[in-house]
Design an enzyme around this catalytic site. Structure first.
Site, mmCIF file in Angstrom:
data_model
loop_
_atom_site.group_PDB
_atom_site.id
_atom_site.type_symbol
_atom_site.label_atom_id
_atom_site.label_comp_id
_atom_site.label_asym_id
_atom_site.label_seq_id
_atom_site.Cartn_x
_atom_site.Cartn_y
_atom_site.Cartn_z
ATOM 1 C CG ASP A 1 6.885 13.968 16.598
ATOM 2 O OD1 ASP A 1 6.789 14.765 15.655
ATOM 3 O OD2 ASP A 1 7.695 13.038 16.620
ATOM 4 C CG ASN B 1 2.223 9.815 8.160
ATOM 5 O OD1 ASN B 1 2.357 9.315 7.056
ATOM 6 N ND2 ASN B 1 3.242 10.180 8.908
ATOM 7 C CE LYS C 1 6.296 11.735 9.722
ATOM 8 N NZ LYS C 1 6.836 10.470 9.209
ATOM 9 C CG LEU D 1 -1.914 -1.081 1.395
ATOM 10 C CD1 LEU D 1 -2.568 -1.018 2.776
ATOM 11 C CD2 LEU D 1 -2.972 -0.940 0.311
ATOM 12 N N GLY D 2 1.992 1.151 0.619
ATOM 13 C CA GLY D 2 2.831 2.334 0.726
ATOM 14 C C GLY D 2 4.184 1.961 1.267
ATOM 15 C CE LYS E 1 5.508 2.101 9.683
ATOM 16 N NZ LYS E 1 5.138 3.456 10.090
ATOM 17 C CB VAL F 1 2.127 0.032 4.788
ATOM 18 C CG1 VAL F 1 0.756 -0.291 5.353
ATOM 19 C CG2 VAL F 1 2.899 0.935 5.734
ATOM 20 N N GLY G 1 7.505 3.847 3.449
ATOM 21 C CA GLY G 1 8.085 5.036 4.077
ATOM 22 C C GLY G 1 9.517 4.738 4.429
HETATM 23 N N1 LIG Z 1 -3.542 1.537 7.955
HETATM 24 C C1 LIG Z 1 -3.322 1.854 6.695
HETATM 25 N N2 LIG Z 1 -4.284 1.694 5.771
HETATM 26 C C2 LIG Z 1 -4.059 2.022 4.490
HETATM 27 N N3 LIG Z 1 -2.895 2.528 4.044
HETATM 28 C C3 LIG Z 1 -1.906 2.708 4.925
HETATM 29 C C4 LIG Z 1 -2.050 2.380 6.278
HETATM 30 N N4 LIG Z 1 -0.916 2.669 6.937
HETATM 31 C C5 LIG Z 1 -0.081 3.160 5.999
HETATM 32 N N5 LIG Z 1 -0.661 3.180 4.796
HETATM 33 C C6 LIG Z 1 -0.065 3.645 3.540
HETATM 34 O O1 LIG Z 1 1.345 3.420 3.594
HETATM 35 C C7 LIG Z 1 2.041 4.660 3.524
HETATM 36 C C8 LIG Z 1 3.302 4.593 4.375
HETATM 37 O O2 LIG Z 1 2.915 4.338 5.706
HETATM 38 P P1 LIG Z 1 3.684 4.984 6.936
HETATM 39 O O3 LIG Z 1 3.700 6.460 6.764
HETATM 40 O O4 LIG Z 1 3.094 4.474 8.177
HETATM 41 O O5 LIG Z 1 5.122 4.390 6.733
HETATM 42 P P2 LIG Z 1 6.452 4.947 7.335
HETATM 43 O O6 LIG Z 1 7.518 3.985 6.948
HETATM 44 O O7 LIG Z 1 6.289 5.213 8.776
HETATM 45 O O8 LIG Z 1 6.580 6.291 6.580
HETATM 46 P P3 LIG Z 1 7.279 7.614 7.035
HETATM 47 O O9 LIG Z 1 8.302 7.831 6.004
HETATM 48 O O10 LIG Z 1 6.164 8.618 6.969
HETATM 49 O O11 LIG Z 1 7.815 7.418 8.390
HETATM 50 C C9 LIG Z 1 1.031 5.718 3.953
HETATM 51 O O12 LIG Z 1 1.311 6.971 3.411
HETATM 52 C C10 LIG Z 1 -0.273 5.138 3.421
HETATM 53 O O13 LIG Z 1 -0.465 5.444 2.079
#
Ligand SMILES: Nc1ncnc2c1ncn2[C@@H]1O[C@H](COP(=O)(O)OP(=O)(O)OP(=O)(O)O)[C@@H](O)[C@H]1O
Length: 691
Positions: free
Chosen positions: A379, A384, A381, A261-262, A284, A269, A264
């Site tokens: 904090d 998100n 963000k 899905l994503g 995640k 995720v 970061g």
């Molecule tokens: N619970 C969820 N349901 C649907 N999509 C999600 C969910 N959690 C995260 N995502 C998708 O995954 C992407 C990355 O998630 P997240 O920001 O938690 O990762 P991260 O590794 O912590 O990123 P960051 O670089 O912001 O620290 C989000 O922008 C979103 O599009």
């Protein structure tokens, strides 16, 4: 309906006893006697077909009036004496009647009788049977109401509603043919059925607690396993040797990984389906190797802790962590799945949002931030922000303490969301909750105009602009919006909107939100102006193709995490299902002691529920009892925040202080404290033994 035939349970053996049970959740002396009380019915969660439920009302005990032959005989002369206050008897044939010569006392006595009658609470026997056990417990209506309230608190979004238990009025209002008279027991039974068929509710600690053995009259019987024909082992629970229950240790094998899905800084995720429930979650995945070699252990632990704290409160606008666990290579956070994607993706698509959408998101985000602050978490963000199927939002991915790091420049090289950083963070000053109101101002600005207020190509130039540049607006913007943004984007945190003595109320009562009913917002009674298009369960159109086309497989580490580093992750595991009664009680207690806690911690915006995350942190840690040294070390590494005039090491420090305060029973004045804590200690040792 013949329940015996329906369930094949020995109903005849259930005696009609109309004694009120103890109040639910109120552990009295019996609870401290042994391991009988608090014992759970470990019904087979996935085996719904074999789960049998019945609720039956016990016959009410007759009101206790004086026995007729215990009343003394009275001479007929006594009857003629006016003003005689005593009850007397007049003979009529063979029968004796109780007569009172005093109107008042007559009334009072009949009132008392009525009262006594109506105050004799109905007691219901709940019987639940699965392949291996038969639970029989007694509960009153008040227990159901309390249980329903607990569920309402834990699961505000989806839960069956407790039916109205008084149908007399309806019977007059409805035409006869529409009025089907269901007994209270039947209503309660169907209510319980609905609860037990909901995969989230049935595995919740609240239900577990409701269905646990609370008094000597409650029993769990084990069936003889050799015989599948539902034969009950007649040994009562008291003489069965209780084997400690070892809960299933969660692992990534419990999930089918479907699509990315994503992605970061921390990891991928992945949309995943839990095999046992068929439900979709966003998992995640964070590589331990990455965490260790990038020295991000503290950040990942903080994230998990904050998610766990936030999950406790089931706030409509905060993401919910279902469980977290780890294997030798990866850390996993199982989160609720939000199919509408995130606001960043939406902004990339629409460039900016219309007024209604901006106002709607702003209002929900304000309540989300307010809740985070209540939990002692700063904090946020703001990029998100996820959108649900219904168009409402949740805040996620909060708590990366990288933004709290004093050596901020260093943190920035790791991964930055620089556009939202408040000037005091850029200046590496101590900061407070005020930073989140700055971030909110930046986000609202971006949603309105499609660009952040101090945007620049170059990051350093952007920081400079945040610190120095004038705030500019396009010409066609409403005055209220300008005033709100100027208030939130005040460089001086003490002058910032939301940072005065009334806190977030300052923002909520700003003219920009004039037409917002905050109660409606909180209860999601406002229709979302934008509902994401989702045609089917697997419709991933709201996510970036770049991610969706990635392989959802877990990647193997390039190098092994040194064995000695594995201990950094001890206690990472968490499950909302193991929020034990202690936590429930503490949550209840925390509300009642809120004021005194505020005094103790000088933290007027922090609520003691913040302790829950810490409590979980402590209690899921296998070796927690011996690891206070580790926590101290952990705390000492945590960055500092200012709360009023007091300097604190991040929220965990606050949590620990408040936890200690809560654990000191003398402050709580709760009858059930001592016993509940002992049951917790028993249970905690069973949680994920190898984690
Ligand atoms: N619970 C969820 N349901 C649907 N999509 C999600 C969910 N959690 C995260 N995502 C998708 O995954 C992407 C990355 O998630 P997240 O920001 O938690 O990762 P991260 O590794 O912590 O990123 P960051 O670089 O912001 O620290 C989000 O922008 C979103 O599009």
């Amino acid at each position: 309906m013949n329940r015996s035939s329906k369930f094949g349970t020995p109903w005849s053996t259930v005696k009609s006893v109309a004694r009120p049970t103890r109040r639910l959740f109120q552990n009295s002396g019996a609870s401290r006697r042994g391991n009988l009380v608090g014992l759970n019915f470990l019904f087979t969660l996935t085996d719904q077909e074999n789960l049998r439920i019945a609720v039956e009302e016990l016959a009410k005990q007759p009101t206790q009036l004086p026995q007729i032959d215990q009343v003394p005989d009275v001479s007929p002369n006594d009857l003629s004496q006016h003003g005689n206050n005593n009850s007397s008897l007049r003979k009529k044939g063979n029968k004796k009647f109780l007569i009172s010569f005093n109107n008042n006392s007559n009334k009072t006595s009949s009132n008392n009788q009525k009262k006594q009658k109506s105050s004799t609470p109905s007691v219901f026997i709940i019987t639940i049977e699965d392949r291996s056990q038969l639970l029989s417990i007694r509960r009153q209506i008040s227990d159901f109401i309390e249980f329903d309230q607990q569920l309402r608190h834990e699961f505000p979004k989806s839960r069956p509603t407790l039916p109205s238990l008084d149908d007399r009025r309806k019977s007059f209002l409805l035409p006869r043919h529409l009025f089907t008279r269901k007994s209270t027991a039947e209503k309660l039974e169907s209510y319980l059925r609905k609860v037990l068929s909901d995969s989230h509710l049935k595995s919740s600690a609240v239900l577990r607690d409701f269905l646990s053995v609370k008094s000597e009259k409650d029993t769990i019987r084990w069936k003889k396993t050799s015989n599948s024909n539902s034969i009950i082992d007649n040994r009562s629970v008291t003489n069965v040797v209780l084997k400690p229950h070892k809960p299933h240790k969660p692992s990534i094998d419990d999930y089918d990984l479907i699509k990315v899905l994503g992605r970061g800084c921390m990891g991928k995720v992945i949309l995943s389906r839990e095999k046992s429930t068929n439900r979709l979650y966003a998992v995640k995945v964070i590589s331990k190797e990455w965490v260790v070699f990038r020295q991000e252990v503290d950040h990942t632990r903080t994230e998990r802790d904050i998610l766990a704290i936030a999950s406790r409160t089931s706030h409509p606008f905060l993401i919910r962590l279902r469980e977290s666990f780890h294997d030798s290579n990866q850390l996993f956070l199982v989160l609720d799945y939000y199919p509408g994607g995130d606001i960043a993706t939406q902004l990339a698509k629409w460039h900016r949002f219309d007024d209604a959408r901006c106002l709607f998101y702003a209002a929900e985000i304000v309540l989300g931030i307010e809740e985070l602050h209540r939990l002692g978490i700063v904090d946020l963000k703001p990029e998100n922000i996820l959108i649900g199927r219904d168009g409402h939002i949740v805040l996620t991915d909060f708590g990366l303490s990288k933004q709290f790091n004093h050596s901020w420049q260093k943190t920035n090289t790791f991964c930055g969301t620089a556009e939202y950083l408040a000037p005091e963070i850029i200046r590496a000053e101590y900061y407070t909750f005020a930073v989140d109101w700055w971030s909110l101002g930046t986000l609202i600005y971006e949603m309105m105009f499609g660009i952040t207020p101090f945007w620049a190509d170059d990051q350093n130039r952007m920081y400079q602009r945040v610190l120095e540049d004038e705030l500019e607006f396009p010409e066609d913007i409403m005055y209220d919006a300008i005033s709100l943004l100027r208030g939130l984007l005040q460089r001086d945190p003490s002058q910032r909107l939301g940072c005065g003595p009334t806190g977030s109320l300052e923002i909520k009562s700003h003219p920009y939100f004039d037409y917002v009913d905050w109660d409606d917002v909180l209860n999601k009674r406002i229709c979302a102006p934008y509902i994401p298009t989702i045609e089917h369960e697997m419709d991933l159109r709201n996510f970036d193709d770049v991610f969706v086309t990635m392989s959802p497989k877990l990647s193997l580490p390039k190098r092994d995490v040194p064995v000695e580093m594995q201990q950094c992750f001890t206690g990472y595991s968490f499950s909302e299902n193991y929020m034990d009664s202690r936590s429930v009680n503490t949550l209840r207690a925390s509300r009642s002691v809120n004021r005194s806690l505020a005094d103790v911690t000088s933290l007027h915006r922090t609520n003691s529920s913040a302790t829950l995350g810490c409590e979980r942190y402590d209690r899921t840690d296998q070796d927690w009892n011996n690891s206070s040294y580790d926590l101290d070390q952990y705390i000492s590494k945590c960055p500092t925040i200012m709360v009023g005039d007091t300097k604190y090491r991040n929220h965990l420090y606050l949590n620990k202080r408040i936890s200690q305060f809560l654990l000191d029973d003398s402050h709580l004045n709760l009858a059930d404290n001592s016993s509940s804590s002992s049951s917790t200690v028993e249970r905690q040792t069973d949680v994920y033994p190898n984690s």
